[in-house]
Design a protein around this motif. Sequence first.
Motif, mmCIF file in Angstrom:
data_model
loop_
_atom_site.group_PDB
_atom_site.id
_atom_site.type_symbol
_atom_site.label_atom_id
_atom_site.label_comp_id
_atom_site.label_asym_id
_atom_site.label_seq_id
_atom_site.Cartn_x
_atom_site.Cartn_y
_atom_site.Cartn_z
ATOM 1 N N ILE A 244 0.841 -1.196 0.000
ATOM 2 C CA ILE A 244 0.000 0.000 0.000
ATOM 3 C C ILE A 244 0.874 1.244 0.000
ATOM 4 C CG2 ILE A 244 -1.892 1.200 1.156
ATOM 5 C CD1 ILE A 244 -2.514 -1.392 2.636
ATOM 6 N N CYS A 245 0.477 2.237 -0.792
ATOM 7 C CA CYS A 245 1.092 3.564 -0.802
ATOM 8 C C CYS A 245 0.184 4.544 -0.074
ATOM 9 C CB CYS A 245 1.266 4.072 -2.230
ATOM 10 S SG CYS A 245 2.801 3.590 -2.988
ATOM 11 N N PHE A 246 0.751 5.304 0.839
ATOM 12 C CA PHE A 246 0.018 6.361 1.523
ATOM 13 C C PHE A 246 0.589 7.692 1.049
ATOM 14 C CE2 PHE A 246 -0.363 2.574 4.017
ATOM 15 C CZ PHE A 246 -1.699 2.584 4.412
ATOM 16 N N GLY A 247 -0.210 8.412 0.240
ATOM 17 C CA GLY A 247 0.292 9.543 -0.511
ATOM 18 C C GLY A 247 0.933 9.020 -1.769
ATOM 19 N N ALA A 248 0.354 9.324 -2.938
ATOM 20 C CA ALA A 248 0.846 8.690 -4.171
ATOM 21 C C ALA A 248 0.445 9.502 -5.384
ATOM 22 C CB ALA A 248 0.289 7.272 -4.294
ATOM 23 N N THR A 249 1.105 9.214 -6.506
ATOM 24 C CA THR A 249 0.651 9.736 -7.787
ATOM 25 C C THR A 249 -0.556 8.925 -8.239
ATOM 26 O OG1 THR A 249 2.354 8.328 -8.779
ATOM 27 C CG2 THR A 249 2.842 10.668 -8.590
ATOM 28 N N PRO A 250 -1.547 9.552 -8.856
ATOM 29 C CA PRO A 250 -2.795 8.865 -9.199
ATOM 30 C C PRO A 250 -2.596 7.809 -10.287
ATOM 31 C CG PRO A 250 -3.078 11.258 -9.221
ATOM 32 C CD PRO A 250 -1.609 10.993 -9.159
ATOM 33 N N TYR A 251 -3.501 6.850 -10.326
ATOM 34 C CA TYR A 251 -3.550 5.880 -11.416
ATOM 35 C C TYR A 251 -3.895 6.623 -12.701
ATOM 36 C CZ TYR A 251 -5.539 2.344 -14.504
ATOM 37 O OH TYR A 251 -5.837 1.558 -15.595
ATOM 38 N N GLY A 252 -3.154 6.363 -13.746
ATOM 39 C CA GLY A 252 -3.375 7.044 -15.015
ATOM 40 C C GLY A 252 -2.544 8.293 -15.180
ATOM 41 N N GLY A 253 -1.777 8.683 -14.129
ATOM 42 C CA GLY A 253 -0.908 9.852 -14.241
ATOM 43 C C GLY A 253 -1.483 11.070 -13.550
ATOM 44 N N GLY A 254 -0.669 12.068 -13.390
ATOM 45 C CA GLY A 254 -1.079 13.299 -12.730
ATOM 46 C C GLY A 254 -0.132 13.650 -11.610
ATOM 47 N N SER A 255 -0.429 14.754 -10.945
ATOM 48 C CA SER A 255 0.426 15.258 -9.873
ATOM 49 C C SER A 255 0.264 14.426 -8.607
ATOM 50 C CB SER A 255 0.083 16.723 -9.571
ATOM 51 O OG SER A 255 0.280 17.527 -10.715
ATOM 52 N N PHE A 256 1.294 14.418 -7.807
ATOM 53 C CA PHE A 256 1.295 13.707 -6.535
ATOM 54 C C PHE A 256 0.141 14.180 -5.667
ATOM 55 C CE2 PHE A 256 2.707 13.678 -2.065
ATOM 56 C CZ PHE A 256 2.888 12.315 -1.887
ATOM 57 N N ASP A 257 -0.606 13.247 -5.100
ATOM 58 C CA ASP A 257 -1.742 13.549 -4.225
ATOM 59 C C ASP A 257 -1.391 13.078 -2.816
ATOM 60 O OD1 ASP A 257 -4.100 13.759 -2.814
ATOM 61 O OD2 ASP A 257 -5.366 12.918 -4.386
ATOM 62 N N PRO A 258 -1.161 13.998 -1.878
ATOM 63 C CA PRO A 258 -0.706 13.596 -0.541
ATOM 64 C C PRO A 258 -1.770 12.919 0.314
ATOM 65 C CG PRO A 258 -1.070 15.968 -0.625
ATOM 66 C CD PRO A 258 -1.237 15.471 -2.026
ATOM 67 N N LEU A 259 -3.020 12.854 -0.167
ATOM 68 C CA LEU A 259 -4.089 12.182 0.577
ATOM 69 C C LEU A 259 -4.551 10.892 -0.092
ATOM 70 C CD1 LEU A 259 -6.279 15.255 1.616
ATOM 71 C CD2 LEU A 259 -4.814 13.882 3.110
ATOM 72 N N LEU A 260 -3.945 10.543 -1.215
ATOM 73 C CA LEU A 260 -4.368 9.362 -1.966
ATOM 74 C C LEU A 260 -3.728 8.101 -1.389
ATOM 75 C CD1 LEU A 260 -5.875 8.217 -4.475
ATOM 76 C CD2 LEU A 260 -3.740 8.579 -5.748
ATOM 77 N N ILE A 261 -4.538 7.059 -1.248
ATOM 78 C CA ILE A 261 -4.059 5.741 -0.839
ATOM 79 C C ILE A 261 -4.254 4.788 -2.013
ATOM 80 C CG2 ILE A 261 -4.323 3.822 0.776
ATOM 81 C CD1 ILE A 261 -5.481 5.797 2.793
ATOM 82 N N ARG A 262 -3.160 4.163 -2.473
ATOM 83 C CA ARG A 262 -3.231 3.179 -3.549
ATOM 84 C C ARG A 262 -2.616 1.862 -3.072
ATOM 85 N NH1 ARG A 262 -0.669 5.051 -9.093
ATOM 86 N NH2 ARG A 262 -1.443 2.960 -9.612
ATOM 87 N N TRP A 263 -3.105 0.757 -3.621
ATOM 88 C CA TRP A 263 -2.536 -0.540 -3.275
ATOM 89 C C TRP A 263 -2.414 -1.425 -4.501
ATOM 90 C CZ3 TRP A 263 -7.218 1.277 -1.439
ATOM 91 C CH2 TRP A 263 -8.365 0.658 -1.919
ATOM 92 N N ALA A 264 -1.383 -2.267 -4.477
ATOM 93 C CA ALA A 264 -1.152 -3.224 -5.558
ATOM 94 C C ALA A 264 -2.067 -4.429 -5.372
ATOM 95 C CB ALA A 264 0.309 -3.661 -5.567
ATOM 96 N N THR A 265 -2.168 -5.231 -6.393
ATOM 97 C CA THR A 265 -2.985 -6.427 -6.284
ATOM 98 C C THR A 265 -2.343 -7.417 -5.308
ATOM 99 O OG1 THR A 265 -4.224 -8.065 -7.568
ATOM 100 C CG2 THR A 265 -1.911 -7.736 -8.167
ATOM 101 N N GLN A 266 -3.146 -8.269 -4.761
ATOM 102 C CA GLN A 266 -2.702 -9.188 -3.717
ATOM 103 C C GLN A 266 -1.568 -10.088 -4.200
ATOM 104 O OE1 GLN A 266 -5.815 -11.839 -2.269
ATOM 105 N NE2 GLN A 266 -5.120 -11.506 -0.168
ATOM 106 N N ASP A 267 -0.508 -10.160 -3.400
ATOM 107 C CA ASP A 267 0.647 -11.031 -3.647
ATOM 108 C C ASP A 267 1.488 -10.631 -4.848
ATOM 109 O OD1 ASP A 267 0.530 -12.860 -1.505
ATOM 110 O OD2 ASP A 267 -1.134 -13.885 -2.461
ATOM 111 N N GLN A 268 1.190 -9.488 -5.471
ATOM 112 C CA GLN A 268 1.980 -9.012 -6.611
ATOM 113 C C GLN A 268 2.310 -7.535 -6.387
ATOM 114 O OE1 GLN A 268 -0.388 -9.974 -10.107
ATOM 115 N NE2 GLN A 268 0.488 -12.034 -10.226
ATOM 116 N N PRO A 269 3.405 -7.243 -5.711
ATOM 117 C CA PRO A 269 3.681 -5.871 -5.288
ATOM 118 C C PRO A 269 3.999 -4.899 -6.413
ATOM 119 C CG PRO A 269 5.535 -7.305 -4.791
ATOM 120 C CD PRO A 269 4.421 -8.193 -5.243
ATOM 121 N N ASN A 270 4.207 -5.395 -7.637
ATOM 122 C CA ASN A 270 4.531 -4.489 -8.746
ATOM 123 C C ASN A 270 3.378 -4.308 -9.723
ATOM 124 O OD1 ASN A 270 4.652 -7.086 -9.737
ATOM 125 N ND2 ASN A 270 6.487 -6.748 -10.990
ATOM 126 N N VAL A 271 2.203 -4.830 -9.410
ATOM 127 C CA VAL A 271 1.039 -4.687 -10.300
ATOM 128 C C VAL A 271 0.017 -3.794 -9.615
ATOM 129 C CG1 VAL A 271 -0.828 -5.865 -11.504
ATOM 130 C CG2 VAL A 271 1.436 -6.931 -11.373
#
Length: 681
Positions: free
Chosen positions: A287-314
């Motif tokens: 999980i990323c806490f504070g991240a660049t959005p999916y699809g591109g754009g400026s860094f969002d300090p309140l965005l939480i993103r996570w990779a798919t289960q068991d695959q940390p690079n997807v």
Amino acid sequence: MPLQKLQFKPGLNRDQTNYTNEGGWYECDKVRFRSGYPQKIGGWLRYGTFTVVGICRQVFNWVTTASDNYLALGTSKKLYIEAGQILNDITPIRQTFVSPATNNCFTTVNLSKTVTVTITAHGASDGDYVTFSGAVAVGGITATTLNTEFIITLVSANSFTITAATAATSSTSGGGTGITAAFQISVGNDNAAYGNGWGAGTWSRGAWGSGSATPVVTSQRDWFLQNFDNDLVANIRNGVIYYWQYSGGPSTRATPLATTTIDSVAPADVPTQAMQVLVSQNDKHLICFGATPYGGGSFDPLLIRWATQDQPNVWTPLVTNSAGFLRVSRGSAIVCAVATRQEILVFTEGTLSSLQFLGTTDVFGIQELADNISILSPRSVAVVNNTAYWFGHDKFYAYGGRVETLPCTIRNHVFQNLNYAQADQIVCGTNEGWNEIWWFYPTADSQVNNAYAIYNHLEKIWYYGTIDRTAWSDSSLREYPQALTATYFTGAVSGTTLTVSSVSAGILTVGSVITGTGVSTGTIITALGTGLGGAGTYTVNISQLVVQTAMTADSVIYNHEQGLDDNILPMNSYIASSDFDLVDGDQFILTKRIIPDINFAESTADAPEVTMFIKPRNFPGNAYSNTETGAVIETSVDIYTDQIFMRARARQMAIEIESTDLGVQWQLGSPRLDGRPDGKR
């Protein structure tokens, strides 16, 4: 008058006046409480003989399925993995140059160790690291001397200098056409810096030479470290995510997650910038806490993103995987996230939220737990028995199902003497062997962590002291808690001789990188003189003239709770009571003697000794006068000085116990005071 037993409430209280706190303890350093009675804290010994380049802000310990016990360390200049007291540099490579860009890139000057390297658009900054390989001898400097790591200095767009271990014997250019130059990621800042002055703002904004209109904050370098199974995930705060693969061995460098194939799975839509990465270990999501959005754009300090289960690079959200994202609804930026047993706590500068794995198509859900709270540092929180404790802006907090202010009897002592400009340095850790939570912080007159506050969560008491520590790890996977400190010292340089007058923390050794006002970038200790880690002389690689000033060198690791001393030096430890009366009213007390009650168990000195003080005064506003002292010395097991004759006359007095020798461990019991009323004037 019968002997008066002196018994004091456990813990320190600095939130009341000295006299109001009668029957309590008022001052201490390097003292803890066990079952309500004060004793000297455990000592520390240096771990290993290596030094860690830069200021270490984060350490993380884990054990692999093959029983490898790894310690990851993130510093202002490097990323390391340590195992078995062997330190492996896994700092990621920013860019690699090969032929023709590096052809004959070295230029030497006769009798000089300075080598100029010409590589067009190298992108390096002053103080960065580069490693050469494939070079041949040039100007009398051997290939072995050139094919190693160097600190970069005197940078221009297309060239820089390095300092070789030996001087050239001729002025020439060369090095061959098989040179590889691997540039590590740029170094970060040791501490936060603030300024409006020249160069503080964006280049070419405003009149030439003018300062920044808005104060510019240059943050210290912070790392966040987590294991994903046997592998390591690391990110620089608000920077790139890196991944170290266990299968490559401990000397393999970490690589950007966005370019890393893991178990034959190619990376997909990895955030290019993250405030903090954390692994939800129960469900195996990165999980990323504070991240660049999916699809591109400026860094969002309140965005939480996570990779798919068991695959940390997807990180591509699909109906066929569990990757996704959500956003914290309130606040301006996520400060940090901390995993507890059933939830992940997400802190912004003013709110606390709970992120929980749902196991539905939403994957994760978030709920706000509290607002109008504060947290002062991303590393100022620790979790004990599923309760989180943290360092706020003006108080301590606890969360164990609801957010509460943590009662604190040293609150004024801490928060009225705190360097808020360096608050990011505050680090929190547990010492579970003693039921303690430690916070290391910089006092108002210090630019580095130099003090600590301890909360004993079992006895619910506080105590404090002074110590220099920048990172802490209390893991059941290692025998002792481990902590790091940079080496802080006062010194001067004349030519290639470094003269050190004092060392306040850490150890100087060959290979230590020296920084300080006026010190040339890339200054390294190359030989010991009269100094053997502390005060004395040392040889450095760059000739220069630096007047005596405060300097910093590499970090060292200490095992805490090992031994009784400050590494090889004595540990000064003391505790002083608040003032007390033997009789109420306006009568004076005349003391004749004190009957000690001291336990010297675990001492290694032949004759362990503490000094006891009686400190009399007539009014709370007076200075202590005519302080009486006496030594308590153990001559054999549990046989020690039976009484100390101390003659003092006053309305009120305090006692103090101090030890300053090697190999001394002590615990105070209930000493008794022999005194009598002695008139009213």
